[in-house]
Design a protein around this motif. Structure first.
Motif, PDB file in Angstrom:
ATOM      1  N   ASP A  68       0.921  -1.141   0.158  1.00 19.53           N
ATOM      2  CA  ASP A  68       0.281  -0.038  -0.048  1.00 19.53           C
ATOM      3  C   ASP A  68       0.862   1.260   0.075  1.00 19.53           C
ATOM      4  OD1 ASP A  68      -2.460  -1.453   0.013  1.00 19.53           O
ATOM      5  OD2 ASP A  68      -2.308  -1.528   2.232  1.00 19.53           O
ATOM      6  N   THR A  69       2.220   1.069   0.463  1.00 21.71           N
ATOM      7  CA  THR A  69       2.883   2.460   0.669  1.00 21.71           C
ATOM      8  C   THR A  69       4.217   2.672  -0.536  1.00 21.71           C
ATOM      9  OG1 THR A  69       4.199   1.336   2.431  1.00 21.71           O
ATOM     10  CG2 THR A  69       2.275   2.525   2.957  1.00 21.71           C
ATOM     11  N   THR A  70       4.275   1.434  -1.319  1.00 22.51           N
ATOM     12  CA  THR A  70       5.358   1.442  -2.137  1.00 22.51           C
ATOM     13  C   THR A  70       5.374   2.970  -3.124  1.00 22.51           C
ATOM     14  OG1 THR A  70       5.399  -0.832  -2.544  1.00 22.51           O
ATOM     15  CG2 THR A  70       6.514   0.187  -4.178  1.00 22.51           C
ATOM     16  N   LYS A  71       4.427   3.328  -3.707  1.00 14.94           N
ATOM     17  CA  LYS A  71       4.384   4.575  -4.455  1.00 14.94           C
ATOM     18  C   LYS A  71       4.932   5.784  -3.763  1.00 14.94           C
ATOM     19  CE  LYS A  71       1.002   2.925  -7.969  1.00 14.94           C
ATOM     20  NZ  LYS A  71      -0.486   3.280  -8.521  1.00 14.94           N
ATOM     21  N   LEU A  72       4.365   5.722  -2.401  1.00 16.20           N
ATOM     22  CA  LEU A  72       4.928   7.162  -1.673  1.00 16.20           C
ATOM     23  C   LEU A  72       6.265   6.854  -1.550  1.00 16.20           C
ATOM     24  CD1 LEU A  72       3.907   9.428   0.085  1.00 16.20           C
ATOM     25  CD2 LEU A  72       3.334   8.004   1.814  1.00 16.20           C
ATOM     26  N   VAL A  73       6.734   5.750  -0.953  1.00 15.49           N
ATOM     27  CA  VAL A  73       8.171   5.607  -0.470  1.00 15.49           C
ATOM     28  C   VAL A  73       8.983   5.993  -1.785  1.00 15.49           C
ATOM     29  CG1 VAL A  73       9.922   3.873   0.361  1.00 15.49           C
ATOM     30  CG2 VAL A  73       7.525   4.120   1.451  1.00 15.49           C
ATOM     31  N   ALA A  74       8.402   5.426  -3.029  1.00 15.86           N
ATOM     32  CA  ALA A  74       9.075   5.640  -4.335  1.00 15.86           C
ATOM     33  C   ALA A  74       9.387   7.246  -4.692  1.00 15.86           C
ATOM     34  CB  ALA A  74       8.493   4.929  -5.356  1.00 15.86           C
ATOM     35  N   LYS A  75       8.147   7.910  -4.332  1.00 21.04           N
ATOM     36  CA  LYS A  75       8.176   9.388  -4.556  1.00 21.04           C
ATOM     37  C   LYS A  75       9.019  10.037  -3.560  1.00 21.04           C
ATOM     38  CE  LYS A  75       5.050  13.078  -4.319  1.00 21.04           C
ATOM     39  NZ  LYS A  75       3.292  13.569  -4.125  1.00 21.04           N
ATOM     40  N   TRP A  76       9.092   9.566  -2.333  1.00 18.28           N
ATOM     41  CA  TRP A  76      10.034  10.132  -1.232  1.00 18.28           C
ATOM     42  C   TRP A  76      11.559   9.753  -1.675  1.00 18.28           C
ATOM     43  CZ3 TRP A  76      13.655   7.791   1.986  1.00 18.28           C
ATOM     44  CH2 TRP A  76      14.195   8.546   2.983  1.00 18.28           C
ATOM     45  N   THR A  77      11.903   8.606  -1.896  1.00 15.34           N
ATOM     46  CA  THR A  77      13.279   8.181  -2.447  1.00 15.34           C
ATOM     47  C   THR A  77      13.688   9.286  -3.489  1.00 15.34           C
ATOM     48  OG1 THR A  77      12.776   6.232  -1.819  1.00 15.34           O
ATOM     49  CG2 THR A  77      14.613   6.488  -3.373  1.00 15.34           C
ATOM     50  N   GLU A  78      12.638   9.347  -4.579  1.00  9.45           N
ATOM     51  CA  GLU A  78      13.097  10.277  -5.861  1.00  9.45           C
ATOM     52  C   GLU A  78      13.188  11.727  -5.538  1.00  9.45           C
ATOM     53  OE1 GLU A  78      13.973  11.077  -9.757  1.00  9.45           O
ATOM     54  OE2 GLU A  78      13.508   8.948  -8.822  1.00  9.45           O
ATOM     55  N   HIS A  79      12.412  12.174  -4.433  1.00 16.25           N
ATOM     56  CA  HIS A  79      12.420  13.405  -4.146  1.00 16.25           C
ATOM     57  C   HIS A  79      13.788  13.883  -3.511  1.00 16.25           C
ATOM     58  CE1 HIS A  79      11.086  17.319  -2.261  1.00 16.25           C
ATOM     59  NE2 HIS A  79      11.337  16.849  -1.163  1.00 16.25           N
ATOM     60  N   ASN A  80      14.176  12.812  -2.534  1.00 21.00           N
ATOM     61  CA  ASN A  80      15.461  13.034  -1.853  1.00 21.00           C
ATOM     62  C   ASN A  80      16.633  13.030  -2.705  1.00 21.00           C
ATOM     63  OD1 ASN A  80      14.409  13.718   0.507  1.00 21.00           O
ATOM     64  ND2 ASN A  80      14.208  11.444   1.321  1.00 21.00           N
ATOM     65  N   ARG A  81      16.272  12.037  -3.736  1.00 20.20           N
ATOM     66  CA  ARG A  81      17.534  12.045  -4.905  1.00 20.20           C
ATOM     67  C   ARG A  81      17.833  13.202  -5.601  1.00 20.20           C
ATOM     68  NH1 ARG A  81      16.017   7.479  -7.887  1.00 20.20           N
ATOM     69  NH2 ARG A  81      16.824   6.039  -6.277  1.00 20.20           N
ATOM     70  N   HIS A  82      16.585  13.917  -5.958  1.00 18.99           N
ATOM     71  CA  HIS A  82      16.780  15.144  -6.647  1.00 18.99           C
ATOM     72  C   HIS A  82      17.476  16.237  -5.778  1.00 18.99           C
ATOM     73  CE1 HIS A  82      15.019  14.423 -10.331  1.00 18.99           C
ATOM     74  NE2 HIS A  82      13.801  13.683  -9.667  1.00 18.99           N
ATOM     75  N   LEU A  83      17.122  16.182  -4.086  1.00 19.28           N
ATOM     76  CA  LEU A  83      17.748  17.323  -3.497  1.00 19.28           C
ATOM     77  C   LEU A  83      19.280  16.859  -3.407  1.00 19.28           C
ATOM     78  CD1 LEU A  83      14.913  17.284  -0.483  1.00 19.28           C
ATOM     79  CD2 LEU A  83      15.586  19.056  -2.276  1.00 19.28           C
ATOM     80  N   ASN A  84      19.546  15.772  -3.105  1.00 20.11           N
ATOM     81  CA  ASN A  84      20.939  15.516  -2.942  1.00 20.11           C
ATOM     82  C   ASN A  84      21.854  15.764  -4.209  1.00 20.11           C
ATOM     83  OD1 ASN A  84      20.636  14.383  -0.389  1.00 20.11           O
ATOM     84  ND2 ASN A  84      20.238  12.434  -1.142  1.00 20.11           N
TER      85      ASN A  84
END
Length: 124
Positions: free
Chosen positions: A105-121
């Protein structure tokens, strides 16, 4: 701000978890609460908004090298404002050495968070 669940928060936690469709049924909700109360690898956190009100909940399963975000729920007025990503940021601060994974149920949200942090880094 994430606050670790304790018994005095039971009604608040149950109310927040009941926003999750699978946990609208009282038996399912009770079983889920029992899991968090009795299994040390399952941890429930309540989330306080900027006004210091409990407005969300996140349940995780903690292992040595990873945490699984099992569910996340916010009151309707707190949805869609980036608060879910903020909750995941706070989880990452609590478990900096574990990789964060999502449940079905949360895979899409965690993937969005991971991608968001990747861009920030990469912007730093």
């Amino acid at each position: 701000m994430l606050v670790k669940y304790r018994g005095s928060y039971e009604k608040v936690a149950m109310g927040l978890l009941s926003f999750i469709p699978d946990l609208k049924d009282l038996n399912n909700l009770t079983n889920e609460m029992t899991l968090y109360q009795k299994d040390e690898s399952h941890v429930l956190y309540l989330w306080k908004n900027k006004d210091n009100d409990f407005s969300g909940v996140v349940g995780v399963e903690v292992a040595d090298k990873y945490i699984v975000v099992r569910q996340i729920s916010l009151i309707p007025s707190e949805r869609g404002t980036g608060n879910s990503l903020e909750i995941l940021d706070e989880l990452h601060q609590l478990y900096p050495d574990q990789n964060m994974m999502g449940s079905f149920d949360t895979t899409k949200l965690v993937a969005k968070w991971t991608e968001h942090n990747r861009h920030l880094n990469t912007e730093v």
